[in-house]
Design a protein around this motif. Structure first.
Motif, PDB file in Angstrom:
ATOM      1  N   ARG A  32       0.842  -1.205   0.000  1.00 14.63           N
ATOM      2  CA  ARG A  32       0.000   0.000   0.000  1.00 14.63           C
ATOM      3  C   ARG A  32       0.878   1.255   0.000  1.00 14.63           C
ATOM      4  N   GLU A  33       1.960   1.227   0.785  1.00 18.06           N
ATOM      5  CA  GLU A  33       2.861   2.371   0.884  1.00 18.06           C
ATOM      6  C   GLU A  33       3.563   2.631  -0.451  1.00 18.06           C
ATOM      7  N   GLN A  34       4.001   1.571  -1.123  1.00 24.34           N
ATOM      8  CA  GLN A  34       4.662   1.720  -2.424  1.00 24.34           C
ATOM      9  C   GLN A  34       3.696   2.285  -3.463  1.00 24.34           C
ATOM     10  N   LEU A  35       2.471   1.797  -3.458  1.00 23.27           N
ATOM     11  CA  LEU A  35       1.465   2.300  -4.388  1.00 23.27           C
ATOM     12  C   LEU A  35       1.170   3.764  -4.112  1.00 23.27           C
ATOM     13  N   ASP A  36       1.005   4.122  -2.829  1.00 20.88           N
ATOM     14  CA  ASP A  36       0.751   5.520  -2.475  1.00 20.88           C
ATOM     15  C   ASP A  36       1.901   6.416  -2.933  1.00 20.88           C
ATOM     16  N   GLN A  37       3.144   5.948  -2.749  1.00 25.36           N
ATOM     17  CA  GLN A  37       4.311   6.718  -3.186  1.00 25.36           C
ATOM     18  C   GLN A  37       4.300   6.931  -4.686  1.00 25.36           C
ATOM     19  N   ALA A  38       4.029   5.887  -5.441  1.00 26.25           N
ATOM     20  CA  ALA A  38       4.010   5.982  -6.897  1.00 26.25           C
ATOM     21  C   ALA A  38       2.911   6.928  -7.365  1.00 26.25           C
ATOM     22  N   LEU A  39       1.739   6.839  -6.754  1.00 22.37           N
ATOM     23  CA  LEU A  39       0.635   7.713  -7.131  1.00 22.37           C
ATOM     24  C   LEU A  39       0.942   9.165  -6.783  1.00 22.37           C
ATOM     25  N   MET A  40       1.521   9.401  -5.620  1.00 19.90           N
ATOM     26  CA  MET A  40       1.865  10.764  -5.226  1.00 19.90           C
ATOM     27  C   MET A  40       2.943  11.351  -6.129  1.00 19.90           C
ATOM     28  N   LYS A  41       3.854  10.522  -6.570  1.00 21.75           N
ATOM     29  CA  LYS A  41       4.884  10.972  -7.508  1.00 21.75           C
ATOM     30  C   LYS A  41       4.212  11.466  -8.795  1.00 21.75           C
TER      31      LYS A  41
END
Length: 101
Positions: free
Chosen positions: A66-75
């Motif tokens: 979930r954290e990796q996905l959130d990071q990618a989306l925020m990027k």
């Protein structure tokens, strides 16, 4: 007794410790492991495992935390806010060129 010689190599201490821990669980000494590796190099006439750079595949969403996905989306959101968006046809062109998709 067989004619033997010493092999000296400098390797990362953490790598050595981790590898020797695994070898111990397998009941194999570091010397035996090196002997096995060298024997396989001779038998295979090269390295006994595939050596190539990994193919760069895009990650599937279900492989991300979930954290990796959130990071990618925020990027992506940040990039859009900064006006660094890329037209869809350019994205498709890049995906096709890089990954064949």
């Amino acid at each position: 007794m067989a004619n033997t010689t010493a092999v000296y190599a400098r390797i990362d201490s953490d790598l050595k410790e981790n590898a020797e821990g695994i070898l111990a669980k397998l009941g194999i000494t570091p010397t035996s492991a090196i002997q096995m590796l060298y024997s396989q190099i001779v038998l295979q006439n090269g390295m006994p495992f595939d050596m190539h750079l990994p193919v760069n595949h895009p990650l599937a969403i279900d492989t991300l935390t979930r954290e990796q996905l959130d990071q990618a989306l925020m990027k992506g959101v940040t990039s859009l806010k900064e006006g660094k968006g890329i037209p869809a046809d350019e994205v498709i062109k890049r995906l096709h060129g890089e990954f064949g998709i």
